[in-house]
Design an enzyme around this catalytic site. Structure first.
Site, PDB file in Angstrom:
ATOM      1  N   ASP A 126       0.133   3.415 -10.001  1.00 40.51           N
ATOM      2  CA  ASP A 126      -0.723   3.305  -9.049  1.00 40.51           C
ATOM      3  C   ASP A 126      -0.658   4.623  -8.459  1.00 40.51           C
ATOM      4  OD1 ASP A 126      -1.940   3.141  -6.477  1.00 40.51           O
ATOM      5  OD2 ASP A 126      -1.034   1.068  -6.004  1.00 40.51           O
ATOM      6  N   LYS A 130      -4.392   6.711  -0.513  1.00 35.80           N
ATOM      7  CA  LYS A 130      -4.520   7.059   0.732  1.00 35.80           C
ATOM      8  C   LYS A 130      -3.159   7.751   1.412  1.00 35.80           C
ATOM      9  CE  LYS A 130      -6.663   2.637   1.746  1.00 35.80           C
ATOM     10  NZ  LYS A 130      -6.815   1.266   2.350  1.00 35.80           N
TER      11      LYS A 130
END
Length: 225
Positions: A126, A130
């Site tokens: 992943d 952010k």
């Protein structure tokens, strides 16, 4: 996946000789028996140890174990219901050189001793795009320090990802910190000279990315001592 299916897989994992699920406390307080003893206790040989971090279904670990019988492979993931597939396949295929460890990657240096590992694969992590998720990126500076602890001095790290963001972030961090980038490629299936184990082995999701013409990137590097 339904909760019944998950429970069934968890129960089956408990019966697999190639699955290890240590308590967090044992890892943190340094009493985990396999730390420093993976070759002696489980694999019963002195072959190189290769980790796949965030191994998902364990496809890469199993495929590498089939391809390199003289190396030992350990897939690491916190989601046991996922790597159940890889563990089961390894047993069905009689592969004695692959195991699975259920733990958080943040604790990797508690599960392996100093210089116990020869190579690390990070496959399709992943990217944690952010900013507040930066601490969870598997190639950030803190993770690299953990990897350096368990890797042999000439140990290798491989990053294979469909995320251009993750590729660029990691390359920038490596160059900025003076780590040694051995190979970097923005599209391993379109450029000649890509290492065979990078293109010969594909995960289920990777094949889907390729169907969408999504480029797969790869970096091979050493962490400076």
């Amino acid at each position: 996946m339904g909760s019944k299916n998950k429970l069934k897989r968890f129960r089956e994992n408990d019966t697999f000789a190639n699955v290890f699920q240590p308590e967090r406390e044992a890892l943190v307080n340094g009493t985990y028996a396999l730390k420093g003893q993976w070759n002696a206790t489980f694999f019963k040989n002195e072959n190189p140890i290769v980790l796949e971090l965030g191994c998902g279904k364990g496809e890469y670990s199993v495929a590498l174990a089939q391809k390199y019988p003289n190396k030992n492979f350990i897939g690491v993931d916190i989601k046991g219901a996922r790597f159940w597939r890889g563990a089961k396949t390894a047993i069905e295929d009689g592969l004695s050189n692959v195991a699975f460890l259920r733990t958080q990657i943040e604790l990797i240096d508690h599960a392996f001793a100093k210089e116990e590992v020869d190579e690390i694969w990070i496959t399709f992590p992943d990217p944690q795009i952010k900013y507040k998720r930066t601490k969870h990126r598997l190639t950030n500076a803190n993770f690299l320090e953990r990897y350096k602890t368990i890797l042999k001095p000439d140990g290798i790290v491989n990053l294979k990802t469909d995320s251009e963001f993750m590729h660029g972030y990691t390359l920038g961090l490596l160059h900025g910190a003076g780590h040694e980038v051995l190979y970097a490629n923005h599209n391993v299936y379109k450029q000649e000279g890509s290492p065979e184990e990078v293109t010969a082995i594909q995960t289920y999701y990777e094949s889907q990315y390729l169907e969408q013409n999504k480029p797969i990137t790869y970096i091979r590097f050493k962490i400076k001592s």
